[in-house]
Write an enzyme that holds these catalytic residues in place. Structure first.
Site, PDB file in Angstrom:
ATOM      1  CB  ILE A  13      -0.982  -0.020   1.195  1.00  0.00           C
ATOM      2  CG1 ILE A  13      -2.101   1.010   0.985  1.00  0.00           C
ATOM      3  CG2 ILE A  13      -0.243   0.161   2.511  1.00  0.00           C
ATOM      4  CD1 ILE A  13      -3.233   0.876   1.969  1.00  0.00           C
ATOM      5  CG  HIS A  83      -1.820  -1.846  -3.877  1.00  0.00           C
ATOM      6  ND1 HIS A  83      -2.309  -1.761  -2.601  1.00  0.00           N
ATOM      7  CD2 HIS A  83      -2.580  -1.004  -4.617  1.00  0.00           C
ATOM      8  CE1 HIS A  83      -3.310  -0.895  -2.565  1.00  0.00           C
ATOM      9  NE2 HIS A  83      -3.504  -0.431  -3.789  1.00  0.00           N
ATOM     10  CB  CYS A  84      -2.496  -6.883  -1.057  1.00  0.00           C
ATOM     11  SG  CYS A  84      -0.885  -7.637  -0.769  1.00  0.00           S
ATOM     12  CE1 TYR A  85      -2.092  -1.351   5.631  1.00  0.00           C
ATOM     13  CE2 TYR A  85      -0.577  -3.009   6.463  1.00  0.00           C
ATOM     14  CZ  TYR A  85      -1.131  -1.748   6.542  1.00  0.00           C
ATOM     15  OH  TYR A  85      -0.710  -0.874   7.516  1.00  0.00           O
ATOM     16  CB  SER A  91      -0.723  -7.828  -4.554  1.00  0.00           C
ATOM     17  OG  SER A  91       0.355  -7.744  -3.650  1.00  0.00           O
TER      18      SER A  91
END
Length: 135
Positions: A13, A83-85, A91
């Site tokens: 992120i 993306h992810c966190y 992701s």
């Protein structure tokens, strides 16, 4: 942040909320894997896949949809950020599935390919099992 294949970027992120970096990399589209904010909804095209990073969750149900979306962006010669966190599991799993399809390689080779370019790559065990059965 890592460029995995030309036009396809992977990160946590942190980079998704860095407008300077996004513009510098000429990102036009952002694929969010998880329930996370769209930081610049007027500047980028967003697609969101709502899934938690839990081994029992079925991320494989999203592989085809995400591959198609990434392909559509790349076909227009545009850059996409996935993306992810944390940029480690969700992701990464989507990107591994994409690499498997694009390079016609198995999950293990695709994981190693992604890990070389994005050392933080560590999909959870449930997602890894799902990738091993993905064709």
């Amino acid at each position: 942040m890592s460029e995995i294949i030309p036009h396809v970027y992977l990160s946590s992120i942190v980079y998704a909320k860095d407008l300077y970096w996004l513009k510098k990399q000429k990102i036009s589209n952002i694929l969010i894997i998880g329930q996370l904010p769209k930081y610049f909804p007027l500047k980028f095209q967003y697609k969101c896949i709502l899934i938690e990073d839990k081994p029992e969750n079925d991320i494989s149900q999203y592989f085809e949809e995400c591959i198609q979306y990434i392909d559509q962006v790349v076909a227009q010669n545009k850059n996409i950020l996935v993306h992810c966190y944390g940029g480690q599991s969700r992701s990464v799993s989507i990107i591994i599935a994409y690499v498997m399809r694009k390079l016609s390689i198995d999950a293990e080779k695709a994981f190693n390919y992604v890990k070389e370019r994005h050392p933080r790559a560590e999909p959870n065990q449930g997602f890894l099992k799902q990738l091993k059965t993905f064709k």
